[in-house]
Design a protein around this motif. Structure first.
Motif, mmCIF file in Angstrom:
data_model
loop_
_atom_site.group_PDB
_atom_site.id
_atom_site.type_symbol
_atom_site.label_atom_id
_atom_site.label_comp_id
_atom_site.label_asym_id
_atom_site.label_seq_id
_atom_site.Cartn_x
_atom_site.Cartn_y
_atom_site.Cartn_z
ATOM 1 N N UNK A 115 -13.299 -24.315 14.609
ATOM 2 C CA UNK A 115 -13.339 -22.852 14.547
ATOM 3 C C UNK A 115 -11.952 -22.219 14.539
ATOM 4 N N UNK A 116 -10.950 -22.977 14.894
ATOM 5 C CA UNK A 116 -9.585 -22.431 14.894
ATOM 6 C C UNK A 116 -9.013 -22.485 13.479
ATOM 7 N N UNK A 117 -8.480 -21.388 12.966
ATOM 8 C CA UNK A 117 -7.932 -21.386 11.602
ATOM 9 C C UNK A 117 -6.687 -22.251 11.505
ATOM 10 N N UNK A 123 1.830 -16.691 9.996
ATOM 11 C CA UNK A 123 3.039 -16.775 10.792
ATOM 12 C C UNK A 123 2.653 -16.674 12.268
ATOM 13 N N UNK A 124 3.610 -16.829 13.164
ATOM 14 C CA UNK A 124 3.303 -16.912 14.591
ATOM 15 C C UNK A 124 2.660 -15.631 15.116
ATOM 16 N N UNK A 125 3.114 -14.481 14.649
ATOM 17 C CA UNK A 125 2.554 -13.214 15.134
ATOM 18 C C UNK A 125 1.122 -13.023 14.637
ATOM 19 N N UNK A 126 0.863 -13.355 13.387
ATOM 20 C CA UNK A 126 -0.493 -13.247 12.851
ATOM 21 C C UNK A 126 -1.440 -14.208 13.566
ATOM 22 N N UNK A 127 -0.959 -15.424 13.834
ATOM 23 C CA UNK A 127 -1.788 -16.406 14.541
ATOM 24 C C UNK A 127 -2.120 -15.917 15.944
ATOM 25 N N UNK A 128 -1.144 -15.267 16.606
ATOM 26 C CA UNK A 128 -1.402 -14.740 17.942
ATOM 27 C C UNK A 128 -2.409 -13.598 17.890
#
Length: 222
Positions: A115-117, A123-128
């Protein structure tokens, strides 16, 4: 008889004295439940210097992603949930497995496999942002933790699952605006089953110091 009651009272008092330095409790019963009603003297304050206990329960809705995964888990296990043929230990184990999966979902959907993309796509901010938005609990913490920190509170965060603590760690790292390499003090401590005994006591002692500047402590209850 009277002699037996006196012995019981002495045993209880001795236990209280031995446990006094090992347990932190606001209230305790004056004597054990198995004593006669005449000896049950109700509850008394243990630590009078502690501030009054205040309990606040915040409603926490599931995110859209969580609701989707929650329904998927129920749909995949519909036959087991609707079955009347499963009995005894088989039925109990089946239900426990389903409830465990649902428990993971309501904590964070990334606890469910696949379930984790893919982190390569962001990028790191989008992932957070995806991490925080995926869980209703993290959405609440995103607003609550900075407010508690600004008011000088120190906060304990408990979880039964160390994997959930891993997710909370990733969340905390992105929550703090300052970079880790320029922080004067860590943002949080973590204590779980893998923490060495000596390190556990050091973390606890440091966090309990009145001058400690670490605002958060992540703790596994297992």
């Amino acid at each position: 008889d009277e002699a037996s009651e006196q012995l019981n009272n002495e045993v209880v008092e001795n236990l209280h004295q031995q446990l006094e330095y090992c347990m932190l409790r606001r209230l305790k019963a004056k004597s054990w439940q198995w004593l006669r009603p005449a000896h049950r003297l109700g509850q008394v304050d243990v630590l009078g210097e502690m501030p009054p206990k205040l309990v606040r329960r915040l409603p926490c809705r599931l995110s859209t992603f969580q609701r989707q995964i929650y329904c998927d888990v129920l749909a995949r296990n519909y036959k087991a949930l609707a079955s009347t043929s499963l009995k005894g230990q088989t039925a109990s184990m089946s239900l426990m497995n389903i409830f465990k999966q649902l428990q993971k979902v309501v904590n964070h959907p990334y606890l469910i496999p696949n379930q984790e993309p893919d982190q390569k796509d962001y990028d790191s901010h989008e992932a957070w942002q995806l991490l925080a938005a995926a869980s209703g609990k993290l959405q609440v913490l995103e607003k609550l933790l900075p407010a508690l920190r600004a008011r000088g509170h120190r906060t304990l965060i408990f979880s039964q699952m160390t994997r959930m603590l891993d997710i909370v760690e990733d969340f905390m790292d992105g929550l703090d605006e300052s970079k880790e390499d320029v922080r004067e003090h860590p943002l949080y401590y973590r204590l779980d089953g893998s923490t060495p005994t000596a390190e556990r006591q050091r973390l606890i002692d440091d966090f309990n110091r009145p001058t400690c500047l670490v605002p958060f402590f992540l703790i596994s209850t297992r």
